[in-house]
Design a protein around this motif. Structure first.
Motif, PDB file in Angstrom:
ATOM      1  N   ARG A   1       0.829  -1.219   0.000  1.00  0.00           N
ATOM      2  CA  ARG A   1       0.000   0.000   0.000  1.00  0.00           C
ATOM      3  C   ARG A   1       0.857   1.259   0.000  1.00  0.00           C
ATOM      4  O   ARG A   1       0.489   2.263  -0.617  1.00  0.00           O
TER       5      ARG A   1
ATOM      6  N   PHE B   1       2.143   1.943  -3.734  1.00  0.00           N
ATOM      7  CA  PHE B   1       1.235   2.151  -4.858  1.00  0.00           C
ATOM      8  C   PHE B   1       0.133   3.145  -4.527  1.00  0.00           C
ATOM      9  O   PHE B   1      -0.319   3.240  -3.381  1.00  0.00           O
TER      10      PHE B   1
ATOM     11  N   ARG C   1      -5.009   3.295  -7.410  1.00  0.00           N
ATOM     12  CA  ARG C   1      -5.402   1.928  -7.734  1.00  0.00           C
ATOM     13  C   ARG C   1      -6.787   1.905  -8.377  1.00  0.00           C
ATOM     14  O   ARG C   1      -7.708   2.589  -7.920  1.00  0.00           O
TER      15      ARG C   1
ATOM     16  N   THR D   1     -11.300  -3.438  -8.571  1.00  0.00           N
ATOM     17  CA  THR D   1     -10.975  -4.825  -8.842  1.00  0.00           C
ATOM     18  C   THR D   1     -11.888  -5.394  -9.920  1.00  0.00           C
ATOM     19  O   THR D   1     -13.105  -5.207  -9.877  1.00  0.00           O
TER      20      THR D   1
ATOM     21  N   ALA E   1      -2.352  -0.070 -10.908  1.00  0.00           N
ATOM     22  CA  ALA E   1      -1.963   0.887  -9.869  1.00  0.00           C
ATOM     23  C   ALA E   1      -0.677   1.577 -10.306  1.00  0.00           C
ATOM     24  O   ALA E   1       0.059   1.074 -11.167  1.00  0.00           O
TER      25      ALA E   1
ATOM     26  N   ARG F   1       1.944   3.638 -14.233  1.00  0.00           N
ATOM     27  CA  ARG F   1       0.849   2.704 -13.943  1.00  0.00           C
ATOM     28  C   ARG F   1       1.211   1.323 -14.481  1.00  0.00           C
ATOM     29  O   ARG F   1       1.810   1.203 -15.550  1.00  0.00           O
TER      30      ARG F   1
END
Length: 333
Positions: free
Chosen positions: A241, A244, A247, A250, A272, A287
């Motif tokens: 975490r 990155f 994000r 999902t 991310a 990214r």
């Protein structure tokens, strides 16, 4: 339930043909797959749309490199896919492909000893044939066994990973529907509570909502395996975490469960931006894509074990670090 058992039989018959010592690989792939077959594998294999090509490009070179190859399966289950409103049926197999590493494989040098390639396959079965496969495998894990360190900044443990602590992951027989429903429910709850990184609780308290305190997280080489909520937060989730940002949400191709086992596959699962240092490498502000399979074992109403496959070679190639090219150039040893 009978449909799931029939789909399992299709995949088991495929493996019996494919894994035979004298297998005709092309014939086995063609016999058990549909005419519009789609195969997705980790870098450098990526997408293929012909069964014969999969045999020539992936299975034949692997069998040449890992001689006397055998499948050591730890988890096997089937289920209906939540991502298409439970219409499609997928069969999942996870374990290791073990052989004697006698010839180079994608520039990884052999050492003439036993080697174990971690793998997980998701097969979509339709009309008695395999119509789609996600075949994910941990090439950095194979490199580590051959003495090649692609990612020196690993924060957790490097080891050949075992199957479930309960030794009950091969679900060849039908399972009660309610058990699979309970497993899928806790996976969905975990995705909702952890997957977007917007919970107001501490990281450890977030994890405690859906994970057992003595959770086991069997991560890919380059990140490693870790044990207990506290160490998982320290050795992977926290560093991830911190590294990155930005994000995406999902997305999965397949998400399913049977009995106490379940999981998902994506192409990619999410993207991310690398805004901090990670895995011993510096931030790029670029990214990147994360192609991931996660397999879970549920205990009671929480998740107890998690096996993770991430296409780290693909991700890092997109960040300017081409591991396989460096192996080929002799600049990575």
């Amino acid at each position: 339930m009978n449909d799931l058992q029939a789909a399992k039989a299709v995949v088991r018959a495929f493996y019996a043909d494919l894994d035979a010592p004298d297998a005709n690989l092309e014939a086995a792939l063609i016999r058990h797959t549909s005419s519009d077959y789609l195969w997705r594998g980790f870098h450098p294999f990526n997408e293929m749309t012909e069964a014969a090509e999969v045999a020539r490009q992936f299975w034949a070179p692997l069998r040449k490199s890992l001689t006397s190859l055998q499948r050591r399966e730890d988890i096997f289950f089937a289920g209906r896919n939540q991502m298409d409103d439970f219409q499609g049926i997928w069969v999942v197999s996870m374990g290791h492909l073990m052989g004697l590493f006698d010839a180079p494989f994608v520039n990884i040098p052999p050492m003439g000893k036993i080697a174990m390639l971690r793998y997980c396959e998701f097969h979509r079965v339709e009309d008695g044939k395999i119509a789609q496969t996600a075949m994910y495998f941990d090439l950095p894990h194979l490199m580590a066994q051959a003495g090649v360190t692609a990612f020196p900044g690993q924060t957790a443990a490097q080891l050949v990973q075992p199957g479930p602590m309960t030794h009950d992951g091969l679900l060849f027989e039908a399972q009660p529907d309610h058990e699979g429903e309970a497993t899928l429910a806790v996976i969905n709850r975990m995705i909702g509570e952890l997957g977007q990184w917007d919970n107001k609780l501490s990281l450890e308290d977030e994890l405690r909502q859906t994970w057992c305190e003595d959770m086991l997280w069997w991560g890919p080489t380059g990140i490693g395996a870790t044990y207990t909520i506290k160490r998982y937060a320290q050795q992977h989730s926290g560093p991830f975490r911190a590294a990155f940002s930005d994000r995406s949400r999902t997305g999965h191709t397949a998400r399913l469960a049977e009995g106490a086992y379940g999981g998902f596959a994506g192409w990619p699962n999410f993207t991310a931006r690398l805004t901090g240092d990670f895995m011993g490498r510096t931030a790029t502000n670029e990214r990147g894509e994360f192609r991931v399979i996660d397999i879970y074992r549920r205990s009671g109403d929480k998740l107890a074990e998690n096996w993770i496959f991430i296409d780290l070679l693909h991700f890092w190639k997109g960040q300017g670090y081409d591991v396989l090219q460096q192996l080929s150039d002799g600049t990575l040893t």
